[in-house]
Design a protein around this motif. Structure first.
Motif, PDB file in Angstrom:
ATOM      1  N   LEU A 137      40.328  49.013  48.105  1.00 48.82           N
ATOM      2  CA  LEU A 137      40.467  47.904  47.165  1.00 48.82           C
ATOM      3  C   LEU A 137      39.762  46.675  47.716  1.00 48.82           C
ATOM      4  O   LEU A 137      39.927  46.334  48.889  1.00 48.82           O
ATOM      5  CB  LEU A 137      41.952  47.585  46.935  1.00 48.82           C
ATOM      6  N   ALA A 138      39.008  46.016  46.859  1.00 48.81           N
ATOM      7  CA  ALA A 138      38.430  44.711  47.172  1.00 48.81           C
ATOM      8  C   ALA A 138      38.951  43.698  46.170  1.00 48.81           C
ATOM      9  O   ALA A 138      38.826  43.897  44.958  1.00 48.81           O
ATOM     10  CB  ALA A 138      36.913  44.756  47.151  1.00 48.81           C
ATOM     11  N   CYS A 139      39.542  42.612  46.669  1.00 48.88           N
ATOM     12  CA  CYS A 139      40.016  41.516  45.827  1.00 48.88           C
ATOM     13  C   CYS A 139      39.052  40.347  46.002  1.00 48.88           C
ATOM     14  O   CYS A 139      38.967  39.753  47.081  1.00 48.88           O
ATOM     15  CB  CYS A 139      41.420  41.087  46.235  1.00 48.88           C
ATOM     16  N   LEU A 140      38.321  40.034  44.960  1.00 47.63           N
ATOM     17  CA  LEU A 140      37.306  38.992  45.014  1.00 47.63           C
ATOM     18  C   LEU A 140      37.687  37.835  44.105  1.00 47.63           C
ATOM     19  O   LEU A 140      38.047  38.045  42.937  1.00 47.63           O
ATOM     20  CB  LEU A 140      35.942  39.534  44.591  1.00 47.63           C
ATOM     21  N   ASP A 141      37.598  36.631  44.641  1.00 47.47           N
ATOM     22  CA  ASP A 141      37.811  35.429  43.852  1.00 47.47           C
ATOM     23  C   ASP A 141      36.741  35.318  42.764  1.00 47.47           C
ATOM     24  O   ASP A 141      35.670  35.926  42.858  1.00 47.47           O
ATOM     25  CB  ASP A 141      37.747  34.217  44.794  1.00 47.47           C
ATOM     26  N   MET A 142      37.025  34.502  41.762  1.00 48.19           N
ATOM     27  CA  MET A 142      36.061  34.296  40.664  1.00 48.19           C
ATOM     28  C   MET A 142      35.198  33.067  40.929  1.00 48.19           C
ATOM     29  O   MET A 142      34.161  33.174  41.569  1.00 48.19           O
ATOM     30  CB  MET A 142      36.799  34.236  39.324  1.00 48.19           C
ATOM     31  N   ALA A 143      35.601  31.865  40.475  1.00 46.15           N
ATOM     32  CA  ALA A 143      34.740  30.684  40.570  1.00 46.15           C
ATOM     33  C   ALA A 143      34.377  30.367  42.016  1.00 46.15           C
ATOM     34  O   ALA A 143      35.240  30.173  42.869  1.00 46.15           O
ATOM     35  CB  ALA A 143      35.422  29.487  39.928  1.00 46.15           C
ATOM     36  N   GLY A 144      33.088  30.323  42.281  1.00 43.16           N
ATOM     37  CA  GLY A 144      32.591  30.014  43.606  1.00 43.16           C
ATOM     38  C   GLY A 144      32.294  31.223  44.460  1.00 43.16           C
ATOM     39  O   GLY A 144      31.590  31.116  45.467  1.00 43.16           O
ATOM     40  N   THR A 145      32.826  32.375  44.073  1.00 45.00           N
ATOM     41  CA  THR A 145      32.633  33.601  44.852  1.00 45.00           C
ATOM     42  C   THR A 145      31.798  34.612  44.082  1.00 45.00           C
ATOM     43  O   THR A 145      30.756  35.066  44.550  1.00 45.00           O
ATOM     44  CB  THR A 145      33.994  34.210  45.241  1.00 45.00           C
ATOM     45  N   THR A 146      32.265  34.975  42.901  1.00 51.32           N
ATOM     46  CA  THR A 146      31.495  35.876  42.042  1.00 51.32           C
ATOM     47  C   THR A 146      30.923  35.154  40.828  1.00 51.32           C
ATOM     48  O   THR A 146      30.009  35.668  40.182  1.00 51.32           O
ATOM     49  CB  THR A 146      32.366  37.057  41.562  1.00 51.32           C
ATOM     50  N   VAL A 147      31.464  33.984  40.515  1.00 48.93           N
ATOM     51  CA  VAL A 147      31.029  33.207  39.353  1.00 48.93           C
ATOM     52  C   VAL A 147      30.493  31.856  39.815  1.00 48.93           C
ATOM     53  O   VAL A 147      31.178  31.126  40.536  1.00 48.93           O
ATOM     54  CB  VAL A 147      32.197  32.986  38.363  1.00 48.93           C
ATOM     55  N   ARG A 148      29.280  31.541  39.405  1.00 46.45           N
ATOM     56  CA  ARG A 148      28.668  30.249  39.731  1.00 46.45           C
ATOM     57  C   ARG A 148      28.942  29.297  38.588  1.00 46.45           C
ATOM     58  O   ARG A 148      28.552  29.566  37.449  1.00 46.45           O
ATOM     59  CB  ARG A 148      27.158  30.421  39.908  1.00 46.45           C
ATOM     60  N   ASP A 149      29.603  28.171  38.888  1.00 51.93           N
ATOM     61  CA  ASP A 149      29.912  27.252  37.785  1.00 51.93           C
ATOM     62  C   ASP A 149      29.284  25.877  37.969  1.00 51.93           C
ATOM     63  O   ASP A 149      29.449  25.011  37.116  1.00 51.93           O
ATOM     64  CB  ASP A 149      31.415  27.143  37.567  1.00 51.93           C
ATOM     65  N   ASP A 150      28.578  25.646  39.073  1.00 46.51           N
ATOM     66  CA  ASP A 150      27.807  24.413  39.266  1.00 46.51           C
ATOM     67  C   ASP A 150      28.626  23.152  38.981  1.00 46.51           C
ATOM     68  O   ASP A 150      28.191  22.254  38.256  1.00 46.51           O
ATOM     69  CB  ASP A 150      26.544  24.423  38.392  1.00 46.51           C
ATOM     70  N   GLY A 151      29.809  23.084  39.551  1.00 46.94           N
ATOM     71  CA  GLY A 151      30.636  21.884  39.418  1.00 46.94           C
ATOM     72  C   GLY A 151      31.545  21.858  38.216  1.00 46.94           C
ATOM     73  O   GLY A 151      32.208  20.835  37.965  1.00 46.94           O
ATOM     74  N   ALA A 152      31.627  22.961  37.469  1.00 52.20           N
ATOM     75  CA  ALA A 152      32.465  22.966  36.269  1.00 52.20           C
ATOM     76  C   ALA A 152      33.941  22.752  36.599  1.00 52.20           C
ATOM     77  O   ALA A 152      34.653  22.075  35.853  1.00 52.20           O
ATOM     78  CB  ALA A 152      32.288  24.284  35.508  1.00 52.20           C
TER      79      ALA A 152
END
Length: 226
Positions: free
Chosen positions: A7-22
């Motif tokens: 199992l791999a638990c990966l964060d979303m914003a900043g890790t797998t998702v780029r939000d450029d300051g959102a």
């Protein structure tokens, strides 16, 4: 499987998702909605706390900063603001992240995306990225009881996906709270990435297994683990 990992638990914003300051923009809008205005000392103090606690449940952040009524309103405003940013098309994967998700699953490793966002925001991200079929599970604090730095997101993923041994788990994130949650859960690999909120010095001061420039190095890292 990749070595011992199931199992791999990966964060979303900043890790797998780029939000450029959102995230920061949504926090500023949420704080403004309850009278904490950019440029004031109170806003600066709140912003410092927000930055330090990136990765926490957004409801927990606002509950610490504000009274109960304000916190409830700010939490809802944050979700609305971030979901508007998603709807405007301002969200994209971290380059290479979709290939990492696919590479892990192709090697028999289950993938759970974790986040401090509300379920509605999490699902809006999954919809926008068309990731529902690319992962095995996605969890928010509301699904498991507590957000990071508590281990509940990771333990909840293990329970739902039938993983009994935390030594079969890798946890990946861009914040101190991601690393703290992974350590609290007893994960074998606790991996920081430099694509998001916290810099290398900040992550390095927190217990961890490795720090990567971004998530694209994850499969190679895990394949080299024993």
């Amino acid at each position: 499987m990749i070595g011992p990992y199931a199992l791999a638990c990966l964060d979303m914003a900043g890790t797998t998702v780029r939000d450029d300051g959102a995230v920061e923009r949504a926090f500023a809008q949420a704080l403004a909605a309850v009278g904490v205005i950019a440029g004031t000392p109170r806003f600066a103090e709140a912003q410092r706390f927000v930055n330090e606690t990136m990765g926490w449940s957004k409801a927990d952040v606002f509950a610490t900063l504000l009274d109960a009524d304000q916190a409830q309103r700010a939490t809802a405003e944050f979700a609305s603001a971030y979901e508007s940013i998603i709807a405007a098309g301002a969200i994209a994967p971290v380059p290479g992240a979709p290939a990492v998700l696919g590479g892990l699953r192709a090697r028999g490793v289950k993938v759970c995306l974790t986040t401090g966002f509300a379920p509605s925001t999490r699902d809006a991200l999954l919809d926008a990225l068309d990731w529902h079929g690319q992962v095995d599970l996605a969890l928010s604090p509301a699904d498991v009881g507590r957000g990071r730095p508590a281990p509940d997101l990771i333990v909840g993923a293990m329970m739902r996906l039938g993983i009994e041994d935390p030594r079969a788990v890798a946890v990946v994130g861009d914040t101190v709270s991601d690393l703290e949650a992974g350590t609290a859960a007893g994960a074998r690999a606790v991996v920081g990435v430099l694509s998001g909120a916290h810099d290398e010095a900040t992550l390095a001061a927190t217990p961890h297994t490795a720090i990567l420039t971004d998530v694209t190095g994850l499969v190679e890292l895990l394949e080299g683990s024993r």
